[in-house]
Design an enzyme around this catalytic site. Sequence first.
Site, PDB file in Angstrom:
ATOM      1  N   GLY A 304       0.825  -1.205   0.000  1.00  0.00           N
ATOM      2  CA  GLY A 304       0.000   0.000   0.000  1.00  0.00           C
ATOM      3  C   GLY A 304       0.857   1.250   0.000  1.00  0.00           C
ATOM      4  O   GLY A 304       0.625   2.187  -0.770  1.00  0.00           O
ATOM      5  N   ALA A 305       1.868   1.273   0.882  1.00  0.00           N
ATOM      6  CA  ALA A 305       2.792   2.408   0.897  1.00  0.00           C
ATOM      7  C   ALA A 305       3.548   2.497  -0.420  1.00  0.00           C
ATOM      8  O   ALA A 305       3.714   3.587  -0.989  1.00  0.00           O
ATOM      9  CB  ALA A 305       3.761   2.272   2.075  1.00  0.00           C
ATOM     10  N   GLY A 306       3.993   1.358  -0.925  1.00  0.00           N
ATOM     11  CA  GLY A 306       4.760   1.364  -2.169  1.00  0.00           C
ATOM     12  C   GLY A 306       3.961   1.849  -3.351  1.00  0.00           C
ATOM     13  O   GLY A 306       4.467   2.582  -4.211  1.00  0.00           O
ATOM     14  N   ILE A 309       3.667   5.612  -3.231  1.00  0.00           N
ATOM     15  CA  ILE A 309       4.948   6.219  -3.606  1.00  0.00           C
ATOM     16  C   ILE A 309       5.106   6.209  -5.123  1.00  0.00           C
ATOM     17  O   ILE A 309       5.550   7.196  -5.733  1.00  0.00           O
ATOM     18  CB  ILE A 309       6.111   5.470  -2.927  1.00  0.00           C
ATOM     19  CG1 ILE A 309       6.126   5.763  -1.419  1.00  0.00           C
ATOM     20  CG2 ILE A 309       7.452   5.863  -3.551  1.00  0.00           C
ATOM     21  CD1 ILE A 309       7.104   4.917  -0.634  1.00  0.00           C
ATOM     22  N   CYS A1166      25.816   4.912   8.684  1.00  0.00           N
ATOM     23  CA  CYS A1166      24.731   3.932   8.685  1.00  0.00           C
ATOM     24  C   CYS A1166      25.078   2.739   7.801  1.00  0.00           C
ATOM     25  O   CYS A1166      25.960   1.970   8.140  1.00  0.00           O
ATOM     26  CB  CYS A1166      23.415   4.596   8.289  1.00  0.00           C
ATOM     27  SG  CYS A1166      21.963   3.649   8.797  1.00  0.00           S
ATOM     28  N   HIS A1287      23.103   9.764  11.917  1.00  0.00           N
ATOM     29  CA  HIS A1287      23.036  10.496  10.652  1.00  0.00           C
ATOM     30  C   HIS A1287      23.281  12.000  10.841  1.00  0.00           C
ATOM     31  O   HIS A1287      22.340  12.803  10.778  1.00  0.00           O
ATOM     32  CB  HIS A1287      21.671  10.296  10.007  1.00  0.00           C
ATOM     33  CG  HIS A1287      21.458   8.934   9.453  1.00  0.00           C
ATOM     34  ND1 HIS A1287      21.929   8.543   8.216  1.00  0.00           N
ATOM     35  CD2 HIS A1287      20.824   7.853   9.963  1.00  0.00           C
ATOM     36  CE1 HIS A1287      21.591   7.289   7.980  1.00  0.00           C
ATOM     37  NE2 HIS A1287      20.926   6.841   9.029  1.00  0.00           N
ATOM     38  N   GLU A1289      24.504  13.897   8.635  1.00  0.00           N
ATOM     39  CA  GLU A1289      24.268  14.546   7.340  1.00  0.00           C
ATOM     40  C   GLU A1289      22.815  14.956   7.141  1.00  0.00           C
ATOM     41  O   GLU A1289      22.500  15.746   6.244  1.00  0.00           O
ATOM     42  CB  GLU A1289      24.711  13.611   6.199  1.00  0.00           C
ATOM     43  CG  GLU A1289      23.745  12.511   5.807  1.00  0.00           C
ATOM     44  CD  GLU A1289      23.677  11.330   6.763  1.00  0.00           C
ATOM     45  OE1 GLU A1289      22.999  10.344   6.438  1.00  0.00           O
ATOM     46  OE2 GLU A1289      24.309  11.394   7.849  1.00  0.00           O
TER      47      GLU A1289
END
EC number: 6.3.5.3
Length: 1322
Positions: A304-306, A309, A1166, A1287, A1289
Amino acid sequence: MIVLKGASALSPFRLARFESRLQTTVPELRIVGAWHCYLIQIKSGHTLDMSALHRILQAESVSELPQKHVVSRYVMPRLGTHSPWSSKTTELLHGADQPIARIERGTRIDLLGWSANAATCPAIAKQLYDPMTQSLLESEDEVKTLFNVPEPRPLERIALIDLEHANTRLGLALTADEIDYLRTRYTELNRVPSDVELMMFAQANSEHCRHKIFNATWTIDDKEQPYSLFQMIKHTHQHTPQYTLSAYADNAAVIEGHPTTRYRPDPITGEYRHEAVLPGAFQIKVETHNHPTAIAPFPGASTGAGGEIRDEGATGRGGKPKAGLSGFSVSHLRIPTLPHPWETPRALNPRMASALDIMLEGPLGSAAFNNEFGRPNLLGYFRSFELSASKTLTRAYDKPIMLAGGLGAIDRIHIKKLRLQPGDVIIVLGGPAMLIGLGGGAASSVTSGTSTEALDFASVQRDNPEMQRRCQEVIDHCVALGTNNPIRSFHDVGAGGLSNAIPELLHDSEVGGVIDLAKIPSDDPSLSPLELWCNESQERYVLGISAPHLQAFAAICSRERCPFAAVGVATATEQLIVGYGVTLPAALHVTEQQTPQRANRTETSPTPNTLVSPVREAFAIDLPMDVLFGKAPKMHRNTAHPPPPQWPTLDSTQLDLHHAGLRVLAHPTVAAKNFLVTIGDRSIGGLTAREQMIGPWQLPLADCAITLAGFSSYAGEAFAIGERAPLALLNSAAAARMAVGEAITNLCAAPVESLSMVKLSANWMAAAEYPGEDALLYDAVKAIGIELCPALDISIPVGKDSLSMQSRWQGDGATHTCISPVSLVISAFTPVADARRQLTPLLHHQTNSELWLIALDGGKQRLGGSVLAQVHADSAALPAFGGECPDLDTPETLRAFFALMNDARNAGLLLAYHDRSDGGAFAALCEMAFASHLGLDITCDNRTEHLFPHLFNEELGAIVQVADEHRTAFADLVEHHGLTAYTQRIAHPTTAPSIRVMHNDQCLAQWTWETLFDAWWSVTHAIQRLRDNPECADEEREIARTFTAPGLKPTLSFDPAADVAMPFISTGIRPKVAILREQGINGHIEMALCFERAGFHSVDIHMNDLITGRVHLDEFVGLAACGGFSYGDVLGAGRGWATSILERTALRDQFAAFFTRTDRFALGVCNGCQMLSQLKSMIPGAEHWPRFVRNRSEQFEARTALLEVIQSPSIFLSGMAGSRLPVAVAHGEGYAMFDTPADQAAAHVALRYINGHGQAATHYPLNPNGSPNGITGLTTTDGRITILMPHPERTPRTINLSWCPNEWGEDAPWLRLFRNARAWVG
């Protein structure tokens, strides 16, 4: 075929939990162990290097003898499917030169005490595996059948007389009118349909895709209605078209943003650049994925998220997804360890996941896709709701709402798609076809439980976000070409698969097409033409490009290792022809050619497998396009309103205030949402200006989310959610108005410039086929489409509907039905000029102040449908849910509130802000106290019999903190806007650890701060204990509930505004840094920017560039290995990336030479940190480094943590020692595991997690990964090479930090890290 045994598949606490669940059914059952099991198929004619394979997989050949009385069971991916893990690992092994045709991983579970009863017990089977995605096998011989390839299934022709039977058998969900229409059209064509044509028609014309109900004509209560539902939505745009650039015409709406500049690599040279300032635009979209999430929560929510997107990426000629939102509505959770008196027992649908399973797995799926793709999820909602209407009818969310949405960036020149021309090439970009997600569009359009279980499974998809990341990199590259963008038009592949996407692509341009099925990439040679054409394999797009651009497009895909295939051409005749052996132009065979660009990359980017065409019938599809899109029957709905609801009214005079407060805070809808938030990355991309977490104690209480339009601007975009669906059981129109109102009151935490700049996405859910529910839906749409939104000058340019929100099943001799309320979720989006002017619920400690309630109900204080009523529901036949329904009575009141908030913000009168919603003012006040670690005295100046309505009504409103010195000015402003009658002082903060309700100096109720906090935290704690490491859950609860806990307490040993790199920047010399990425890396843009700001010249370097010799590391003074999910982290974070270096001699030598040079530096963050740690054997001075393994919590951790910079040789941290700094953390494998205690003692530690007292953090989540002594960053003996898991950055500016002291300026302390590198280079 090879079978290997890997490492343990489960940690000790997960093994113990697993065994305990099994023993609830079979007490004598014991788990001896659980191991990864690898099944490997070698490419024909090749020999495998077994030692290399053992090393890469950390596995061994199976040779042990079976133990006496021990039974092995194998949990493998479902037979006939390819797992996402398989796809990623196969590619990883290809990158390491291993001749693998396919690899799969399962789990071998060894059991003691297994009996015939256990073997046939459904409860045991349910604990062992998920039949929707897995198979339970009994022997190694059965395991080897996983790779069996059946014969290709044939094309079918369906006699017209058999259409009704085919409709049921294939799960087409066609109406009688549609079947008649097909008979007529095929009679005109003088032939019978193929099964492919029928399935394609069913998907293209499903309710999911065609929105027949929203386009229908209506008769309600015997009266013809003047509008369709869609016409009423479009009316809002017709009334307020300003600031909208594209509506109802694409995969997402596009609205105006503030001018900005893009920062991205030059598509030709790879050198990062700031482009010219251009007028801004951003796309908005919100989807639902309800049916798949009900069947298989993790893959359902993930895809669903994909899918959403992809909608953003496929807007216009290419967009860039930027930030996401998610949401869930489910029935009662019924957590075994957290029983609630209002969660009464009832029958549940056995074919659907329980509400608890959905909330244990679904949010993880949604978060995992966003995390791996590289999109921050900054906003969400969660509702648990259930109400018994009779013994067999429940109003609830057994079929859940799974919301997935977001916004993205788009260049204005790419907003409009171009029309395809005859001869343009049709491209399928992305992953291969598989037998998954078949018929999802039709399946999601019917009542859950009425189709077969096989069809339910067929409609479930699987996810591979790392593949989608590669697709997005291709899109980004094309977009960066500007006017030379080769993409003319494209669509994402979603419901219906290619059978929906390709015809849509062609239809948009009024052309036809010829498609060769043999060209479609596939991982399953057994697929029939129907399965190949209609499956919903994810992470795919269909594109139209002109033939002259095909070669250049192929080179872009090759560099990104992104599979693609030219499958056909557009034709002038509007006829769709699909089949094997169709004749296509020779120019389309570019994927078979060895161009100079491809020749160097063949070993790492193999051409996708395509089906070898057996002898087949003629074309599978040969149809005029208008059969699909032209003249299908239009729906007319004749309905009537149901009888008025008869829910009893809650008698609040009989309630106990102390217990009521605790119950309300413990309701999942009100309770803390940490378990939903910390699993999702919220800082990736470096453009986050407001996430859910607020303050030094980091609680997820922000009312809205804010992103920045660019890396140097304070302008950006804000978005918020409004949802009040349970009220629809009392008044659906009021519920819709309240949803819009709540979205606005949430959005007011951001500096919104004008209501007309606010754009809404409306997601509608209803059980439209249940009597009367469609009429209530009509009322709701009319209430906001014709009335409220035009009155507010707000438009709704995008939305979605899901109108089969009911579940039906047989049990206990009765038919049970569960129907959701008519549900509207509003997502509001707007540009903002200055993100620094945001407000949060964090109360100011240093100021004498009061809290004011602005209540938009005009004193009506209606309690109908409230959480207070829900938590006092018991086993009564009809719970006391009724009474007057909250409502937005006049739009003018909301307008006045909006103006008041803007004027008060501009005048500097507001210190904090929080909207009133579920749980009423009491819940909102408690949340502000929790966020701030302050006590409260809540005042109740009206009569005590109005106490409960005063505290717990859920009318629209907000609470603001106003300093005592500004009391008069604020009161004058309230009067100026005509809201004096709506506004009152409701509380004042105290430093005491208690919350009191006062009336005329009398204390009516008092709670300790910890008591209320425990109730509020209870759901998060219970779910974390079930889902994660229970020890970590307990540790977090203990820290969170401690009123005196210091939280984040930063200190600085240097001035962040002092730029140590400036003397070197002023020379004009910018040394080159390689911003290094592998497939799946997603943190390269923000890394490049930080080095650029520090005086370097950042260059985009894909590992393919090094492999092919296009560039060499000698060209760079430094390299930065970036964060993300290289190869999807399938064999451990960073190991795939490291393996691709270690297993290639030339590449290994190149990296070793670079690391040895004393005039070179490297930074690994990371995933880059994890990768470099695996290369420590070739890095001088790194021999004592650890490797990084799964977090102690066994969960992805996204936190703002406190770091201490330790004195070390690191060139990056020079002059920063002693500083204690907040930093973004986002990883699943950050536990530093040293080979020996001596290594830990000898390693050069540069960074460690600390608590607010400055001590090494040993408890979760202050130490989010559990590393010894909080270790999270290390360096080499000479300090040239530094690795760290957090992170820096992502937060070069203070606006990027979730929280920091008010006195900090523009530059965040972490920018010093990059400036130090520039100063070192000189």
